[in-house]
Design an enzyme around this catalytic site. Structure first.
Site, PDB file in Angstrom:
ATOM      1  N   ASP A  16       0.868  -1.179   0.000  1.00 35.06           N
ATOM      2  CA  ASP A  16       0.000   0.000   0.000  1.00 35.06           C
ATOM      3  C   ASP A  16       0.906   1.231   0.000  1.00 35.06           C
ATOM      4  OD1 ASP A  16      -1.586   2.155   0.692  1.00 35.06           O
ATOM      5  OD2 ASP A  16      -2.562   1.148   2.371  1.00 35.06           O
ATOM      6  N   ILE A  17       0.812   2.052  -1.043  1.00 29.71           N
ATOM      7  CA  ILE A  17       1.759   3.172  -1.196  1.00 29.71           C
ATOM      8  C   ILE A  17       1.616   4.202  -0.074  1.00 29.71           C
ATOM      9  CG2 ILE A  17       0.362   4.695  -2.669  1.00 29.71           C
ATOM     10  CD1 ILE A  17       2.919   5.030  -4.425  1.00 29.71           C
ATOM     11  N   ASN A  30      -6.265  13.200 -10.838  1.00 25.97           N
ATOM     12  CA  ASN A  30      -6.937  13.677 -12.049  1.00 25.97           C
ATOM     13  C   ASN A  30      -6.650  15.172 -12.200  1.00 25.97           C
ATOM     14  OD1 ASN A  30      -8.943  15.190 -10.553  1.00 25.97           O
ATOM     15  ND2 ASN A  30      -9.884  13.208 -10.091  1.00 25.97           N
ATOM     16  N   GLY A  38      -9.658   5.375  -6.143  1.00 21.33           N
ATOM     17  CA  GLY A  38      -8.420   4.608  -6.314  1.00 21.33           C
ATOM     18  C   GLY A  38      -7.322   5.070  -5.377  1.00 21.33           C
ATOM     19  N   VAL A  39      -6.121   5.130  -5.919  1.00 21.58           N
ATOM     20  CA  VAL A  39      -4.963   5.476  -5.092  1.00 21.58           C
ATOM     21  C   VAL A  39      -5.055   6.937  -4.616  1.00 21.58           C
ATOM     22  CG1 VAL A  39      -3.403   6.131  -6.993  1.00 21.58           C
ATOM     23  CG2 VAL A  39      -2.476   5.140  -4.904  1.00 21.58           C
ATOM     24  N   ASP A  40      -5.663   7.791  -5.425  1.00 20.75           N
ATOM     25  CA  ASP A  40      -5.867   9.204  -5.065  1.00 20.75           C
ATOM     26  C   ASP A  40      -6.687   9.305  -3.778  1.00 20.75           C
ATOM     27  OD1 ASP A  40      -5.946  11.948  -5.256  1.00 20.75           O
ATOM     28  OD2 ASP A  40      -7.207  12.022  -7.036  1.00 20.75           O
ATOM     29  N   SER A 123      -2.289   5.274 -14.328  1.00 19.32           N
ATOM     30  CA  SER A 123      -3.253   4.969 -15.408  1.00 19.32           C
ATOM     31  C   SER A 123      -3.697   3.507 -15.467  1.00 19.32           C
ATOM     32  CB  SER A 123      -2.726   5.387 -16.790  1.00 19.32           C
ATOM     33  OG  SER A 123      -2.735   6.795 -16.936  1.00 19.32           O
ATOM     34  N   GLY A 125      -5.537   1.844 -13.327  1.00 20.08           N
ATOM     35  CA  GLY A 125      -6.810   1.569 -12.671  1.00 20.08           C
ATOM     36  C   GLY A 125      -7.953   1.980 -13.578  1.00 20.08           C
ATOM     37  N   TYR A 127      -8.294   4.445 -15.399  1.00 18.89           N
ATOM     38  CA  TYR A 127      -7.874   5.029 -16.677  1.00 18.89           C
ATOM     39  C   TYR A 127      -7.543   3.966 -17.722  1.00 18.89           C
ATOM     40  CZ  TYR A 127      -7.938   9.879 -14.977  1.00 18.89           C
ATOM     41  OH  TYR A 127      -8.326  11.121 -14.514  1.00 18.89           O
TER      42      TYR A 127
END
Ligand code: ADP
Length: 176
Positions: A16-17, A30, A38-40, A123, A125, A127
């Site tokens: 997990d980042i 975005n 997602g990760v964002d 990109s 996920g 995207y």
């Protein structure tokens, strides 16, 4: 799997980042920089409101570009926000834009004294970028950058799921 390119260690891990204790983590954001899924979403949740407050001052970010903020409550000092391309068919500049995300993120890292940085699979996920092609662009762009630029000790690809982790491992193995 880790390789040494010039003086920079380049590696892939499955993790997990948001938990990475490095100088900076990269966010697959975005264009609005005002949060997403997602990760964002995970980064904003873990880092707290200071990240969004800093993002509001940045006036968004173009696809392929990168901008830096505080890491808020994250273990990482900084978040570097980059905006990956939405994948259509690969003929609308997607490879160049994805490569630009990695390059610009590393340029911003160096400008801010960052020596250790983690990337998610930008990109890959919602995207929709094909994983093998995205991993190849990621690894080759990072490799070329650290061959041309000194100052980074570690670039770590942090993959959340096992499938993407093995794709990145395979690509690292090929370029090693
Ligand atoms: P994009 O919109 O650029 O496709 P996503 O956030 O949808 O971005 O997905 C990018 C990648 O980040 C996906 O492979 C997804 O599995 C991964 N991801 C999601 N959460 C995390 C996390 N906490 N740490 C690392 N990677 C994550």
């Amino acid at each position: 799997m880790a390789i040494l390119v010039s003086e920079t260690k380049v590696e892939a891990v499955q993790a997990d980042i948001t938990r990475e204790q490095l100088d900076a983590i990269v966010n697959a954001a975005n264009c609005s920089l005002l949060g997403g899924g997602g990760v964002d979403g995970a980064i904003h949740r873990a880092g707290g409101p200071a990240i969004l407050e800093a993002c509001r001052l940045l006036n968004g970010c173009d696809t392929g570009d990168a901008k830096i903020t505080t890491g808020g409550r994250l273990p990482a000092k900084y978040v570097i926000h980059t905006v990956g391309p939405v994948y259509r068919d690969g003929k609308h500049g997607e490879p160049e834009l994805l490569a630009s995300c990695y390059r610009r993120s590393l340029e911003v890292a160096l400008e801010n004294g960052v020596k250790t940085v983690a990337f998610p699979a930008i990109s890959c996920g919602v995207y929709g970028y094909p994983h093998k092609e995205a991993a190849s662009i990621a690894v080759n762009t990072v490799k070329a950058f650290v061959q041309e630029n000194n100052g980074l000790d570690l670039v770590r690809f942090v993959l959340f799921n096992g499938e993407l982790f093995s794709v990145f491992e395979q690509v690292l193995d090929v370029v090693a």
